[in-house]
Enzyme design. Structure first.
Site, PDB file in Angstrom:
ATOM      1  N   CYS A  82       0.779  -1.221  -0.036  1.00 50.95           N
ATOM      2  CA  CYS A  82       0.014   0.027   0.099  1.00 50.95           C
ATOM      3  C   CYS A  82       0.909   1.067  -0.009  1.00 50.95           C
ATOM      4  CB  CYS A  82      -1.073  -0.044   1.206  1.00 50.95           C
ATOM      5  SG  CYS A  82      -2.390   1.197   1.052  1.00 50.95           S
ATOM      6  N   HIS A 112      -3.479  -5.481   1.198  1.00 48.50           N
ATOM      7  CA  HIS A 112      -2.973  -5.719   2.243  1.00 48.50           C
ATOM      8  C   HIS A 112      -2.882  -7.343   2.585  1.00 48.50           C
ATOM      9  CE1 HIS A 112      -2.338  -1.665   3.922  1.00 48.50           C
ATOM     10  NE2 HIS A 112      -3.485  -1.296   3.138  1.00 48.50           N
ATOM     11  N   GLU A 168      -1.226  -8.536   5.088  1.00 44.45           N
ATOM     12  CA  GLU A 168      -1.316  -8.734   6.732  1.00 44.45           C
ATOM     13  C   GLU A 168      -2.950  -8.608   7.321  1.00 44.45           C
ATOM     14  OE1 GLU A 168      -0.568  -6.187   4.725  1.00 44.45           O
ATOM     15  OE2 GLU A 168      -0.865  -4.262   5.900  1.00 44.45           O
TER      16      GLU A 168
END
Lengths: 261, 782
Positions: free
Chosen positions: A96, A226, A228
């Site tokens: 990002c 993302h 994560e």
């Protein structure tokens, strides 16, 4: 190398805000991960690390352009350090805002810190911030970041950004990226066919539905979605009673690579 | 004004005001020209107490500290109700009283600090606070809303909490309001709407705090007074909640620079919005989330290293209120130097530095031995900080500017303002018959209601707020690819625990009776929380009302506060924090009285949370609760431009029994999907469950527990305490057993690719899922 000796550096500056979830994901797989402010990186250098992560956030408030200020800081202060890191075939990952920084610093698309970026991450076509889950097609499995993935696999991972529309410098350059296997992830339909710009499957209007790219060797990678945030099963919007989400697969690739490094 | 009352002191930058010679009309004039917003009674109290002249710094301190915004004089004051009843403070007699009587051991610190604190588990606390930023948002929508978010985040930091989620509830005028009907000086709802939403997204996203919960309403009652509620939830380890400022500790001011933005923010919030709003722009602060992000990092580090003895945020009243409150709270005094404050521009007058509400600032008290370390932490995070002063035992607030004392006040007197006395008339909604012929085509009615601005999907807004950042959002505001509206959000704040914080809202501003409106809002907050599996719910109250000096406004406020006591008590959910925003008046009249109730619950295991979308073909759908002919304030009537009907009421016993049984059924794994029935009634709730899943449903209105004899009323009535529950096919018997004693009935079956409704007289209506989605979202598909 022995995973217990491997270490990740998660960089941050004022405005970085996705460092902790990145740390959680890496540590869950047994990697030691340290969050370091740029000030500390300048003092300590990167030599003790095998993975350098530029996480998401709004570095320096994203004033000027998303990632622009930190990108210039990286370029002017740790250029040679980072180039050596990349030459040693260690891993560099940007997610990002981190991807935006890599583009602004010239680290991607080529994996070398060039003066003038050869691509941009422009304002989303929808002209607004987009927080949503998207489908990604793996365009090239078996790279350091896709070592746990096969070409053609579909991942479900969320995006959250206002400036994520990947635009290469020219048509020819895009061709080059495709031919050299630098396009790693593309936004796709749930079925796996390319989104071909269809909103919201392609959430930002990226050229060629590009969601993530890497250098030729594949050890330098940036992506807008993302992973994560799609690491654990409970983070998923549906089918939450599984231990892990698709995001873990990318981190799994990192671990595999480091174990062989 | 009598000459010489206000006198510039030669050679110094302060002005002296001699109240001792002032007459009543002079006092009022001084209050007005200096922007103090103090009443004549309060000005007289000052005159009586001080025979010496006051400096402008001193008199402004009173203006700030005694403002409605800072001390809530209406909620703490005395109310004389029509008929001779006398209430000794709404807060004490109603809202706090319920909490006190419920006496929950898990309430850790309530109504005391910047935010309410409750236990999360054995080792952690959850902090919650909701604020309003209505006036600033009416004047400068982007900055007003963004600083509203920034301010409430600092409230959480102000109790040493790490912010984990934001909440935003917004009320605007109709977006299609004809421009020619807009009075001079007011801004168009569309302009306010766009600015407010951009401001909230910008601040929350920048700070990396997920915005997970909220609501948006549209009504002509908000044209002159838009409503912007900003809330924040945080978490902290129990032993790290430190408020122990000692004599000799230093006062450290950290964060953004101090400037002329936000001068008189609190006094402006404590008066009606009657002039050209553009002239008030300087009263709105300028947001800079980057500074607050750094500040947050530094503060959490200082907390974890236990370097400070106390903390508070700078909000209303700026340095004046933060220093005064911190000293007063600890039974101390303080000496402050204005010369060390980092300024945005050089030539600020001392009183401006003293009361400026510039953003992103916090005040810490630091023991001498840790001062160096604290300053180093701030420097490491690129946060400007200065040693503003030192706490002492004097019980005085003494301020220096360029070597001179410009303010020297007795804290005892400063914090004992004269108690306000308000008068209230008795306000009650008397139902009038509602002349509504029964429509023939309920499918058409449903589609019309689904496309009503108050019901329509708010996805366009919600997706501009990052609700995934931090990676802790277990239940999201929008469910799945098809963006079904979940009733509450769940955050899993700790790495090593499956427990979640459940965040919900209850707000029913269209119900015409203030008592039942408040009751319904409380019950809705609890119901929404329960829908996803939340329990042990704490409540926050946020009143947005008109001028409390008018008896009718005050009358409805009293009724709403009474309901807060009654239903907090009866539903076993204590209030832990609250805030009121009064004086919401414009040339168009008072704001629509609006009470937001925020519910903070817990869930033992986030993996067991229940979501809104239908899951499995063939599963039965149940209605829990009783449907009554309660259409007053419903979207059904409102969308037809009609009034009248009965106001939805709350039966506390049924409500409590229903939520308890439902939680039991969820914990036993019997529930596949759940949705609360609120705006738009069973019709809208069922349609939302269908759209969220792309799975059809048929419901038979003849089976709905009710004494109503009309299909449209059954479908759209907004009676409280109801849920739609999809029960797993094999678990029906067990479910029925648990639900014994609670009104419930199987009303439908999941399946097919349309929504089918069977009416009382045997008529049927059918709407395709894509048709529903077009009405509700404007598009089909994701």
């Amino acid at each position: 190398m022995d995973l217990s000796r491997a270490k990740a550096c998660i960089a941050r500056v004022g405005g970085t805000n996705c460092d902790l979830e990145m740390k959680v994901a890496l540590e869950n797989l047994g990697l030691t991960a340290e969050v370091l402010h740029m000030k500390q990186i300048l003092k300590r250098g990167l030599s003790e690390y095998q993975l350098f992560v530029l996480p998401g956030g709004f570095s320096y408030g994203d004033y000027v352009r998303a990632g622009a200020i930190w990108g210039k800081e990286v370029h002017s202060k740790i250029k040679s350090e980072l180039e050596a890191f990349i030459d040693e075939e260690k891993l560099v990952m940007g997610v990002c805002n981190g991807f935006q920084v890599m583009i602004e610093a010239g680290i991607l698309p080529n994996g070398e810190l060039v003066e003038v970026p050869k691509a941009a991450l422009a304002n989303n076509m929808s002209a607004k911030y987009e927080c949503r889950w998207v489908y990604l097609r793996v365009e090239r499995g078996g790279t350091p970041f896709t070592g746990d993935l096969e070409t053609g696999e579909i991942l479900k991972i969320p995006v959250g950004h206002g400036e994520g529309r990947f635009i290469p410098a020219s048509e020819d350059f895009l061709k080059e990226l495709i031919e050299e296997g630098c396009v790693l992830f593309r936004y796709s339909m749930p079925s796996g066919e390319a989104a071909e710009g269809r909103y919201p499957y392609n959430p930002n209007g990226s050229v060629y539905d590009i969601a993530g790219i890497c250098n030729r060797k594949g050890n330098v990678m940036g992506m807008m979605p993302h992973p994560e945030r799609a690491f654990f099963g409970w983070q998923l919007p549906e089918e939450r009673n599984v231990p892990y989400g698709d995001g873990k697969r990318i981190f799994q690739g990192i671990i595999k690579y480091l174990q062989k490094y | 004004m009598k000459e010489g009352l206000i006198r510039k002191v030669p050679g110094v930058s302060v002005v002296e005001i001699d109240l001792s010679r002032a007459e009543d009309k002079d006092l009022s004039e001084i209050s007005q020209t200096m922007g103090l917003a103090l009443s004549l009674r309060e000005m007289k109290a000052l005159k009586e107490h001080y025979s010496r002249p006051l400096t402008d710094v001193e008199i402004q301190t009173f203006g700030q500290t005694w403002s409605e915004h800072c001390i809530h004089k209406t909620f703490k004051g005395i109310v004389e109700v029509e008929g001779g009843r006398r209430i000794n403070g709404l807060l004490k007699e109603y809202i706090m009283k319920a909490t006190k009587e419920l006496n929950k051991p898990w309430c850790y610190s309530v109504f005391e600090d910047n935010a309410g604190l409750i236990e999360f588990d054995q080792d952690y606390l959850v902090a919650a606070k909701v604020e309003t930023h209505n006036h600033p948002s009416a004047v400068e929508p982007f900055g007003g809303a963004a600083t509203g978010v920034g301010g409430v985040i600092r409230d959480i930091l102000g109790v040493w909490g790490e912010p984990i989620a934001n909440i935003d509830v917004l009320c605007f005028g109709p977006l299609d309001l004809p421009y020619e009907t807009l009075p001079h000086g007011l801004k168009h709802p569309k302009y306010i709407y766009k600015g407010v939403i951009a401001g909230i997204g910008s601040y929350g996203n920048n700070m990396g705090i997920p915005t997970v919960s909220g609501a948006i309403f549209f009504d002509s009652g908000y044209v002159g007074n838009p409503v912007v509620y900003c809330g924040c939830v945080g978490i902290l380890p129990k032993g790290f909640y430190v408020k122990d400022t000692k004599e000799g500790d230093y006062a450290v001011l950290a964060g953004g620079r101090t400037g002329r933005d936000g001068i008189h923010g609190v006094t402006f919030a404590s008066t009606d919005l009657m002039e050209d709003t553009d002239r008030l722009r300087p009263a709105v602060q300028i947001p800079n989330p980057l500074v607050e992000e750094r500040l947050r990092r530094a503060i959490i580090t200082i907390r974890d290293r236990r370097l400070a003895s106390g903390i508070t945020d700078l909000g209303g009243g700026g340095i004046s209120c933060a220093t005064g409150e911190m000293a007063n709270r600890s039974g101390l005094g303080i000496e402050v130097s204005l010369d060390v404050v980092h300024l945005k521009e050089p030539d600020l007058a001392p009183w401006e530095i003293w009361i400026s509400e510039s953003q992103e600032r916090m005040l810490l008290s630091v023991p001498e031995r840790n001062l160096g370390d604290v300053l180093e932490v701030f420097e490491d995070e690129d946060v400007e900080a200065c040693v503003l002063g030192r706490f002492n035992g004097s019980r005085r607030l003494r301020v220096y500017h360029r070597g001179l004392v410009v303010c020297d006040l007795d804290l005892e007197f400063l914090y004992s303002p004269p108690r306000a006395i308000r008068k209230a008339s008795h306000v009650e909604y008397v139902p009038t018959p509602c002349a509504l012929p029964e429509p023939k085509d309920l499918a058409e009615e449903l589609l019309r209601i689904l496309s009503d601005p108050n019901i329509r999907s708010k996805e366009d807004v919600i997706r501009t707020y990052d609700h995934e950042v931090r990676g802790c959002t277990a239940i999201k505001p929008l469910q799945g690819d098809l963006s079904g509206p979940n009733d509450a959000a769940i955050i899993k704040p700790l790495r090593d625990s499956w427990m979640g914080v459940v965040i919900s809202c209850g707000i029913t501003p269209f119900y015409p009776d203030p008592y039942w409106m408040a009751a319904a809002s409380i019950e809705e907050a609890i119901r929404n929380n329960t829908s996803v599996g939340g329990r042990r719910i704490a409540l926050l109250d946020n009143f947005v009302w008109g001028n409390p000096e008018r008896e009718d406004r005050m009358g409805s406020l009293v009724r709403a506060a009474e309901a807060c006591y009654d239903f907090s008590k009866a539903l076993d959910a204590p209030f832990i924090s609250g805030k009121d925003s009064l004086y919401n008046e414009s040339p168009l009249g008072p704001v629509r009285p609006t009470l937001l109730i925020t519910g903070i619950g817990i869930i033992p295991d986030v993996r067991k949370a229940v979501t809104v979308e239908l899951k499995e073909e063939g599963d039965p759908l149940y209605v829990l609760g009783v449907t009554r002919n309660e259409l007053a304030g419903s979207i059904y009537l409102k969308s037809k431009g009609l009034n009248g009907g009965e106001c939805p009421k709350v039966n506390a016993k049924i409500s409590k029994d229903t939520t308890q049984s439902l939680i039991k059924a969820m914990d036993s794994g019997l529930v596949a999907a759940c949705h609360d029935v609120s705006e738009g009634g069973i019709g809208v709730a069922a349609a939302e469950m269908v759209m969220a899943a792309n799975l059809g449903l048929s419901i038979d209105l003849r089976n709905v527990p009710s004494d109503v004899n009309r299909s449209d009323v059954l479908l759209f009535s907004e009676s409280t305490s109801r849920f739609l529950v999809e029960v797993k096919r094999d678990c029906v018997r067990e479910f029925e057993e648990i639900l014994q004693g609670v009104p419930h009935c199987k009303v439908g079956v999941v399946g097919g690719n349309s929504f089918r409704i069977f009416g009382l007289d045997g008529s049927t209506w059918e709407v395709g899922i894509s048709e529903l989605r077009h009405a509700w979202r404007g598009v089909d598909g994701p």
